[in-house]
Enzyme design. Structure first.
Site: not given
Lengths: 719, 719
Positions: A149, A188, A441
């Site tokens: 992203t 992350g 997701e």
């Protein structure tokens, strides 16, 4: 001295367990799919509860920085198991971790699920070996993050703007962030943990764009953790939940990587810049399935966790006496409205559990079929068909199960009143951690629409006489009959088969409506894409109704596979399945009335049945939540304790985490100047010691007024 | 160089505002009830945005301790206004504070709303003067907290266990916590701020219990803030939200207070232990109304805040191209499904706004009537009747409006995708702060049931021929006609009057069903209380349907009061009112079908209309949310910025709050030992530099397979 005795809550809880109407152990095995699964889970829970690294009673008061550090310690501990136990065991351990510490699950999952998954699905065998050697499996030497992203692009992966130019002179790719919106965002592990990133970027060779491909880009020197040249990483800081993950942003400024760092299983770029594109684009679908499957199972588990707490609290908590002579106040679980608040959610959690086991099975079956596939395989079409269906089913389930569980968490919290709002009772974190499941997701709304799109095309197939073979859409065979079916009687309404037929009819109507609207849009000259957009609301509704029916069907099938013995398990599961089916019917009543499947009177009957099942479920709900087998350590919520000793333990936890301070943190600085300041508006002081004179006055006033009122009343009577 | 240009989001936002179809200022005045209200709000917003004490951009990263300290600074600032501006102005300022900093609103509200409110409603004039002199109004010398709830008792105030024994010898009360469950719990301000507490305790005189009364108990020496003897206070620590409030627990161990510290306006205890009880018990109702009224208004304001952010983001955010030739990707606000997600919530927020203005009016009217009341007053019955109705209306509105807004916040968050999950965009705090509204000052479910109970009794009155005079239940007059009414046509369905009649019919049916079930229970020999419990679910449903209709009716009345001019205001409000009414109809469609008011075809028409209104509202929704008049400072959410410069400002905010660290916080301690550890399971290394050989192999395999598949296909064709 008091009506409240210290052991009452514990005695109450013991009594709730005195005579379970089913074999609790066998029920528990049922929920877990096998005894083996349950035994493993119990082993993992025991290990975690004794391991100081998994101490959790202080977790609600840690700062973001402290939680991240704690999470890193836990990652280190879990990495031990990755290399010492079977993949299956490790996956089960991770499933438990997701319930115990969702941030940890994600932070480790970024490496093992996403980064490693990207390499496994995208690398050639040589490339895979190369990264294995670098430490991919044991995280020794490297830790990966997943760079998909961007700040301005999430859902639209094809629209990502990071570029990967091929430089034929040096045989390298140049990875670059062309503008602020193309900054990798939400990554992350980027802020503090990762040495490498699987970067999604636009492949550009000789000025031509080939779409989004994946590149492994080193971020930090693993020896010093210094950022490499051209890499700018920052922390994106505070999130709603999952603070244990160190999400970051990444900007690439002309970062050069060897050509071999592009994952080339599908698309290849040769030394001289020839680009070979893959024939089987669909197969990348597979990677999405794993995440969704995990999320449906997490939805089931988290729902069970929330309900274990709220249901046990409702048994231990007493409020108001229904009968003035009763020895104790009434357990709040005994109020019909409280049963209405929680019991349907219990049935739903059990239904989600079976659905997730089935989805797991479907996922494994599909994965195996995919792995066995060769180009030109005669099973290709059938496998792709199967994949599409699994894809659509998992999309719908991910959306509606995570939504329902998020709602369940907050309803459970509310059912615990004020104590539900205390962080120490777990709901606050559970909600904020779980909430992201509705977004990542695949945004739930978009996934629901994908499921709706599949249903429209399945319906069209069914109209064209193509037989539906999957359990999910089989109701579309024999449409004429299904669409005109009616519930024949109240008796039928209260059977697994009757409820199943009801859902088939209603789902068929909802899908038919969506299909007709879609066709009407096409006839008006809209393109396929436009037509799908135009009818997105009916598509959404179709997916919603279809998925409720699908979940009920999974539950029903599971129940019917349970052995008929005298242990009470099958009988109670059957009750819960009917309960779920009828409650959902009540929730979506308009569709049942519209389709003609239910008359208004039958709907009343269904409602009465739901109320009855609430009451019945209440009678065995404590043994039932016990059979969910979630340890006190994993619950981490004193009001949800197994033994019912809720108030003492809650008080202890609050005191332990909020020790008395030696001095007030800001009395001298802030409170004294505030409270001692002079103001000019003070009113005159009237001796409060005059209270008795005042009482006397009030008495007299009141007596006079009462006498007057009495006189007035008699006056009125006369008139 | 890029398809994403830095000013696109700002240009887009400017274009959205280019031609508003209504006078935005006039629309804004409408929402705020008067120009005066709007101007004041703007003044307060400007003051707050420039005051360093109200700096908020760093708020999402503060620790609980820091937030509490910041809140104390703000309390100090606000105390200045309490004594320098009118009550009305200060209340309006506080309403804004509730939107800007809900923890602050509560912490100050505990003193000014609850503590002062308890004294005002419970003290004799002398007592009131006494506490005024102690600093009640300006918080100079004292700060109060409100000691009602206990660890084991919240809803059941009569069941509280703290005792207040009268000691005739010393003319004192002895306040005591008899057991752990009786520990005062959740007491806002107790942990760090309060000097005094209004304690709810069981009055016991000469061994006889007289029920729960209120006593003012000093907690700390205001000069040193040391706890007084017998007082044990602890911090109850981390909560889901509103960390600025220092909630604590309090245990009293034989704490002696003068007799005059019991509030004696209603019940009096004389020097020699005579207890005088009040004739008018109901009048304590009044105090509850203020909290609920404030919460309905907070629900409306918070809904508008959440939507201002999500709607502006939806205008600025682009994702996917609907047409490959389009210059830019599509604004997500242009997708019909995104309109479906947000536009009905916008209409609802406007509806809540008008409802809250009306409730405010009702509250003031009722309060004045109550204050004017004397014992024996001939208006007594009518006033009590009015009070009951206001009580019931406010109970239902508090429940359903706070629930809807809580849901709205999370839907708005989800509509912002991943960025909604970042704390910096405000939803995380907004949700966790707002969530407690569903629980405190009456659990929503219990309040809804109270409203349902009132409706049953109103229905019984209507059956008995007693005319309903309040706007809320007037639909129960002429029941025969209302219960058999049907929507005459699609045309009627799309008018304010038609929708209103629909809600009347459906509400009448729902209340009728609840009443009949209740009567049936009575006939079966259940007591009144049991019968109410037994039919709690239908009671709940009746309250839910009634309240939706009530809200629509408030909206309709407000619209019809708006002047008909050419500024477009009334016309667009009328559209929004119809939108709200039809959307709620769709949401509660089963009731409309069941009651016979709508045919299935009419329901389809309503659904189509809702979709149409979504699209229409989208066309003017940016000016509309502008008219909610919430400043960027209050929004505190970069993606919700007025000017649309969302990405740059979001990036800046993230960077400002997460500065680069000089060194990694735990690399040496945790990451190095982890990443450099030896493991034994490393697989053999296969030179990755062999990528070209591998590409060649893959190519050949693929070509062979494709050739084979082609041959196979031709083979198949022949058969």
């Amino acid at each position: 001295m008091s009506t409240w005795t210290d052991n009452l809550t514990m005695d109450t809880m013991a009594r709730e367990r005195a005579n379970p109407p089913f074999d609790v152990r066998k029920m528990s095995i049922e929920h877990h799919g096998s005894e083996n699964n349950l035994v493993k889970k119990e082993k993992f829970m025991l290990e975690a509860s004794r391991d100081p690294v998994f101490y959790s009673a202080d977790i609600y008061d840690l700062t973001t920085e402290q939680i991240r550090e704690r999470t890193m310690q836990r990652i280190q501990r879990l990495a031990h198991y990755v290399t010492s136990e079977s993949v299956d065991d490790f996956q089960k351990r991770m499933e438990l971790m997701s319930l115990l510490d969702p941030g940890l699950w994600t932070r480790l999952g970024v490496h093992y699920g996403l980064f490693l998954g990207a390499i496994r699905s995208g690398a050639t065998p040589n490339q895979f070996s190369y990264w294995m050697e670098k430490g991919l499996i044991g995280c020794n030497g490297m830790f990966g993050c997943f760079g998909m992203t961007e700040l301005a692009h999430g859902s639209n992966v094809a629209g990502l703007e990071t570029t990967a130019h091929f430089d034929a002179q040096t045989d390298e790719f140049v990875i670059h962030t062309p503008n602020l919106g193309a900054t990798k965002w939400w990554i992350g592990g980027a802020a503090q943990t990762a040495t490498h990133c699987s970067v999604f970027a636009q492949l550009i060779v000789n000025g031509k764009r080939y779409g989004t491909k994946t590149f492994i880009v080193p971020l930090r020197d693993p020896k010093t953790f210094q950022l490499l040249p051209g890499i700018n990483i920052g922390d994106i800081g505070k999130k709603m939940g999952r603070d244990g993950i160190d999400n970051g942003y990444i900007q690439f400024t002309n970062v050069r990587i060897p050509r071999a760092y592009m994952l080339m299983k599908h698309t290849q770029v040769t030394r001289d810049g020839e680009v070979r594109e893959p024939p089987l684009q669909q197969l990348t679908y597979g990677a999405l399935l794993q995440g969704r499957t995990a999320m449906v199972s997490d939805a089931a588990n988290t729902a069970k966790k929330a309900l274990t707490i709220s249901v046990r609290y409702a048994a231990a908590r007493r409020q108001f006496k229904s009968d003035a002579n009763a020895k104790h106040e009434t357990q709040i679980l005994d109020y019909p409205i409280h049963q209405r608040r929680l019991m349907p959610l219990v049935a739903q959690a059990v239904a989600f559990g079976y659905t997730s086991l089935e989805l797991q099975r479907l996922f494994e079956e599909t994965s195996q079929a995919l792995e066995a596939l060769e180009p030109g395989d005669p099973n290709l079409d059938a496998t792709i068909e199967k994949l599409k269906e699994t894809h659509s089913t998992s999309a719908g389930l991910k959306a509606f199960c995570t939504w329902a569980t998020l709602e369940n968490i907050d309803r459970s919290r509310q059912a615990c009143g004020g104590h539900g709002y205390s962080s120490y009772n777990a709901f606050a974190n559970m909600y904020s951690d779980f909430a992201v499941h509705c977004t990542w997701e695949g945004d739930n709304t978009i996934l629901a629409l994908q499921s709706g799109r599949f249903l429209i095309s399945a319906f069209q197939d069914a109209l064209d006489g193509k037989k539906q073979v999957s359990q999910g859409t089989m109701y579309m065979n024999d449409l004429d009959k299904v669409l005109t079916a009616k519930c024949e009687s109240n008796v039928a309404l209260d059977t697994l088969d009757g409820i199943d037929r009801g859902w088939a009819t209603v789902a068929a109507h909802a899908v038919k409506k969506a299909s007709e609207d879609y066709q009407a849009c096409l006839k008006k000259g809209r393109s396929r894409e436009q037509a799908f957009e135009d009818c997105s609301q009916v598509r959404f509704v179709a997916a919603s109704v279809h998925t409720s029916g699908y979940i009920f069907r999974q539950f029903r099938s599971a129940v019917e596979r349970v052995e008929k013995t005298n242990d009470g398990v099958r009988e109670h599961l059957e009750l819960l399945a009917k309960f779920y089916g009828l409650w959902q019917m009540e929730e979506k009543a308009a569709f049942f009335l519209r389709s003609g499947w239910l008359t208004p009177e039958q709907l009343d009957y269904a409602t009465a049945k739901v109320t009855e099942y609430c009451e019945k479920t209440r009678s065995f709900v404590i043994p039932l939540v016990d059979s969910f087998a979630i340890s006190d350590h994993v619950l981490n919520s004193p009001i949800g304790r197994y033994d019912g000793d809720i108030y003492r333990e809650y008080f202890r936890m609050v005191r332990r985490n909020n020790p008395q301070l030696k001095e007030h943190p800001y009395f001298e600085r802030l409170i004294r100047p505030f409270i001692e300041r002079a103001t000019s508006e003070i009113e005159d002081f009237d001796e409060a010691i005059g209270i008795d004179d005042e009482i006397e006055e009030i008495k007299q006033d009141r007596e006079e007024a009462e006498a007057e009122a009495k006189a007035q009343a008699e006056e009125n009577k006369k008139q």
